[in-house]
Design an enzyme around this catalytic site. Structure first.
Site, mmCIF file in Angstrom:
data_model
loop_
_atom_site.group_PDB
_atom_site.id
_atom_site.type_symbol
_atom_site.label_atom_id
_atom_site.label_comp_id
_atom_site.label_asym_id
_atom_site.label_seq_id
_atom_site.Cartn_x
_atom_site.Cartn_y
_atom_site.Cartn_z
ATOM 1 N N THR A 23 0.850 -1.187 0.000
ATOM 2 C CA THR A 23 0.000 0.000 0.000
ATOM 3 C C THR A 23 0.886 1.237 0.000
ATOM 4 O OG1 THR A 23 -1.754 1.187 1.185
ATOM 5 C CG2 THR A 23 -0.173 -0.021 2.530
ATOM 6 N N HIS A 46 2.975 -11.762 14.049
ATOM 7 C CA HIS A 46 4.099 -12.303 14.809
ATOM 8 C C HIS A 46 3.891 -13.767 15.186
ATOM 9 C CE1 HIS A 46 7.845 -12.026 16.646
ATOM 10 N NE2 HIS A 46 7.672 -11.030 17.511
#
Length: 421
Positions: A330, A382
């Site tokens: 983006t 994560h």
């Protein structure tokens, strides 16, 4: 003959759509293949077109949620569009070329139209010389301009009622010192779905963001040096997005975990890299997919991004072109963003955020120089991507953009290739 125009299917998994907006009025005469409505799904906005010319009869209201295959409207093909003025003028021009018709006859058939005199209500309106000339060139009167200027709102009526009697000047009476009005608009199906996905990402992933900065001098110098030749060869401009797309696809060779996704208790790691490019459209954010970016050249990626972005903004893109993707980029820099933390596009596990290019003082070989710098951010899940891979991946992207010729060698320097390291 009456024909039915049914709601098309945007994709295999979509059973319901929303009628976003009618582009015609009930009873209008439409041409064949004319766009008559906007159909919104939770993935894209598509257009509904007329299969035949005729008079349209609307069966649905704007905002209705209907099943795919429902009748949106009918068209009466017995009532055909009248010949337009442009076609009539074309016929006159063709006749004017014929030696059998005198010039005087043509002049009689096409009289010059002069602007009508302003009505008594508007005869005291002052007009500048430039505006008067434009009105004469376009055959417009003062009435045409004032009547088409704007619609009367509640605020205008209240301003006139509150103005002192005998003030006489509408412009002064209509000046409002403040407004307390508000507009309400129903969220589109696309934006509702996008909202749900974004909230789900924040609640369901262990999202973390790492940052770095990139010296854009090498890429900018390359673009400046070869831009004209690139346009002559390929027919379109060279941008930055194609370099970043190729760079992330190449960096996946060194950190494949960034290209993975979680499915239950399993980690899926594709051997291909399908990069989604976030595109802002009038209907909301869409993410077209550049498939197998790892196997495509920079010009091929640039062309595909250009075509997909144009399709998305013109509502011509298909659901298949928006489905899938293993990684997303983006670019908030196009709107002036200096730094941000992008949100992951599920079920993907990472997203790269590009930002504005700003001249900043940096240390280069022990000296301070002004360089065009860009902050980049990598948001990642994560749960399946460790800090080593996330940071290493972003550093590799930085290395590839600052040394773009490495994209030709799959990210390896020439010495490593020579020594087979």
């Amino acid at each position: 003959m009456i024909i039915e125009i049914k709601v098309p299917t945007p994709g295999e998994s979509i059973t319901e759509v929303e009628l976003g907006k009618w582009l015609v009025e009930d009873g209008d005469i439409v041409e064949k293949d004319q766009e008559i409505a906007e159909i919104e799904s939770d993935k894209a906005t598509l257009t509904l077109v007329a299969d035949e010319a005729g008079q349209v009869s609307l069966k649905l209201e704007e905002g209705d949620t209907v099943e795919v295959g429902s009748v949106a409207c009918t068209i009466d093909t017995e009532k055909q569009p009248a010949e337009t003025g442009a076609k009539k003028e074309e016929v006159v021009r063709e006749n004017a070329k014929s030696p059998s018709i005198a010039d005087s006859d043509i002049k009689k058939e096409v009289p010059l139209v002069k602007p009508e005199k302003a009505s008594v209500d508007h005869e005291h309106v002052k007009t500048t010389a430039v505006a008067k000339k434009m009105m004469e060139e376009n055959n417009l009167s003062v009435d045409d301009i004032i009547n088409g200027l704007k619609r009367i709102s509640k605020k205008d009526v209240e301003a006139v009622l509150e103005a002192p009697k005998g003030s006489g000047v509408l412009a002064e009476a209509s000046k409002a010192t403040f407004s307390r009005e508000e507009n309400r608009e129903k969220m589109s199906m696309l934006r509702r779905k996008l909202s749900q996905r974004l909230v789900a990402v924040k609640n369901e992933t262990a999202m973390l963001t790492t940052f770095n900065e990139i010296d854009m001098s090498p890429v900018m110098s390359m673009r400046k040096q070869y831009q004209n030749q690139f346009i002559e060869t390929h027919g379109f401009k060279l941008g930055f997005m194609s370099f970043f797309t190729k760079a992330v696809a190449t960096a996946m060779n060194f950190h494949p975990a960034v290209n993975s996704m979680l499915d239950g208790e399993e980690i899926i790691q594709p051997e291909f890299v399908d990069v989604g490019i976030a595109v802002q459209t009038p209907k909301g954010l869409m993410v077209p997919i550049v498939r197998n970016a790892e196997s495509k050249s920079v010009p091929a990626i640039e062309l595909e991004i250009k075509e997909l972005a144009e399709k998305a903004r013109s509502k011509k893109i298909s659901v298949e072109e928006l489905t899938g993707g293993t990684f997303t980029i983006t670019n908030g820099g196009t709107f002036g963003s200096l730094l941000s933390t992008p949100i992951i596009n599920p079920p993907q596990s990472a997203i790269l955020g590009m930002h504005n290019i700003v001249d900043r003082p940096v240390a280069v070989n022990g000296r301070v120089e002004i360089r065009p710098m860009m902050y980049v951010a990598l948001s990642y899940d994560h749960r399946i991507i460790d800090g080593k891979d996330s940071v290493g991946f972003l550093v590799k992207v930085k290395e590839l953009i600052e040394n773009p010729t490495l994209l030709l060698t799959e990210g390896k320097n020439l010495e490593s290739i020579l020594l087979e390291l």
